[in-house]
Design a protein around this motif. Sequence first.
Motif, mmCIF file in Angstrom:
data_model
loop_
_atom_site.group_PDB
_atom_site.id
_atom_site.type_symbol
_atom_site.label_atom_id
_atom_site.label_comp_id
_atom_site.label_asym_id
_atom_site.label_seq_id
_atom_site.Cartn_x
_atom_site.Cartn_y
_atom_site.Cartn_z
ATOM 1 N N GLY A 194 0.822 -1.207 0.000
ATOM 2 C CA GLY A 194 0.000 0.000 0.000
ATOM 3 C C GLY A 194 0.852 1.250 0.000
ATOM 4 O O GLY A 194 2.068 1.190 -0.178
ATOM 5 N N ASN A 195 0.205 2.393 0.209
ATOM 6 C CA ASN A 195 0.937 3.659 0.218
ATOM 7 C C ASN A 195 1.933 3.693 1.371
ATOM 8 O O ASN A 195 1.556 3.528 2.531
ATOM 9 N N PRO A 196 3.223 3.975 1.083
ATOM 10 C CA PRO A 196 4.207 4.086 2.161
ATOM 11 C C PRO A 196 4.232 5.474 2.780
ATOM 12 O O PRO A 196 5.186 5.840 3.447
ATOM 13 N N TYR A 197 3.192 6.258 2.538
ATOM 14 C CA TYR A 197 3.147 7.623 3.053
ATOM 15 C C TYR A 197 1.735 7.961 3.525
ATOM 16 O O TYR A 197 0.749 7.397 3.062
ATOM 17 N N LEU A 198 1.666 8.899 4.462
ATOM 18 C CA LEU A 198 0.408 9.431 4.952
ATOM 19 C C LEU A 198 0.507 10.950 4.884
ATOM 20 O O LEU A 198 1.357 11.548 5.552
ATOM 21 N N LEU A 277 -3.841 5.428 5.289
ATOM 22 C CA LEU A 277 -4.881 6.286 4.742
ATOM 23 C C LEU A 277 -5.232 7.373 5.753
ATOM 24 O O LEU A 277 -5.127 7.157 6.956
ATOM 25 N N PRO A 278 -5.667 8.556 5.292
ATOM 26 C CA PRO A 278 -5.980 9.650 6.216
ATOM 27 C C PRO A 278 -7.266 9.407 6.991
ATOM 28 O O PRO A 278 -8.201 8.787 6.500
ATOM 29 N N GLY A 284 -4.241 8.745 11.365
ATOM 30 C CA GLY A 284 -4.065 7.921 10.192
ATOM 31 C C GLY A 284 -4.549 6.513 10.446
ATOM 32 O O GLY A 284 -4.577 6.038 11.601
ATOM 33 N N LEU A 285 -4.940 5.837 9.382
ATOM 34 C CA LEU A 285 -5.327 4.432 9.435
ATOM 35 C C LEU A 285 -4.142 3.612 8.944
ATOM 36 O O LEU A 285 -3.719 3.744 7.792
ATOM 37 N N PHE A 286 -3.575 2.789 9.826
ATOM 38 C CA PHE A 286 -2.415 1.965 9.525
ATOM 39 C C PHE A 286 -2.909 0.544 9.268
ATOM 40 O O PHE A 286 -3.393 -0.118 10.193
#
Length: 426
Positions: A194-198, A277-278, A284-286
């Motif tokens: 998934g996205n490695p950033y938030l 995800l924000p 954040g949702l980890f």
Amino acid sequence: MSLSRLFSSLSRVTGRALLASVILPATLVPGQGGSSAPSHSESLAVLLLPQGARIHSSDTFGEGAAPGHYFFLESGDRLRLFTLTLTHPMGARDLWMESWRSTRVPALRGQARLRTAAVGMNHLFLAGEEAGGTPFIRSYQIGFKDPDALTKPILMGRVDYFPEADTTPVRRLYFDQKSRTLWLAYDSGRIESGNPYLVLHDRILWTDPAGYLPLPRETDLSKGPSPLLKPRSLSRAPDACFSCRYYLVSRTEPEGQSRPSLPVRAPESLDSTLGMLPMGGGMGLFMGRQSFVCRVPDPGPHARIKECRPTALKDLPVAATWWGNRLAYLYPPGRFSFAKSQWTIVSINPALIDDSLVRVSPGKKFAFRSLLAASGEHYLLPQGSSPRPQTLSSDGRRLVLFSRGHLYLIGTHSSPARSRPAERGR
């Protein structure tokens, strides 16, 4: 005239020609039944893309410099960049004029390999390795000979960059449209899908240190982009934190300074292998083997991700984006009782998430999906939809989502937002 005949008559064009299309509510799309769900599907409009226009699940998606302008990079044996431009002919609210155009992207040299790409603000970025393993980043400006005539896009001003970390491949590119920055996530060997950033309103939380490339404020297509020399590596904070697995970096570059990579401590059980995800309010949702909703700290000494509350696997969306002062989440069929066979978009004020989260006792699960079912606004996609999660986005007014052959639009949200001004959209 029946709706099916109307669509048939409107679709008798080639994939590269202009097409005047009628926006229809989702419940009126031919072959798609309505729903009695507690949703706002009457506000969801569906636009049939031109014949020949196909959005693949692997396409790199990007937004143009103006609303209604979208990019899709198709990878494979040959790279092709597609542009979709949507305008209202003569100001007609329920009519769209579409332009679906493509151009060939110059092939990479020899045995060079493409690993990742990003598109945004009329720029195309490619990253990979040369034949000997040296990483590279290449940029093009996307222009049009006659923008008013919606002509075929052209690629101009090619520039090649070689990161300072010239032995470490670039794993992921992310173009930050708000700060006009191309972020480079270097390959650390971690396995993440998934996205490695938030992205927060003033900073980004990364799973690893990353480099960055600021875009010039003004460019001239006739001259090409301003020389940017090479991407910058993030300078590490003076106090090392060998146990830290997350890093904060500012989205605003200080005058004449670099953006340091500030380590952040986190609970050992925190997992983000499925992405982040924000959630609004600095949260954040980890997502991973265990999933948590946590609060992300401001940068500073001994900063720590905290106030983590677990959430169930069935509560996890597949995509999220800011929509004005609200958040929008995309869920596959079966996650809500009223949408057993339909994809669902749920919009919610992030203040409600924050209010609900503070009432959860430590160690207890946060019933995120139940909160969305009770307090969110739901938009059901037509049955049989095949949405592309990476395209969920917003220009601040409209919420946008593409599927294989359709575009879903939701207009401006009219409900008052209660989230803090600092947390407004990305």
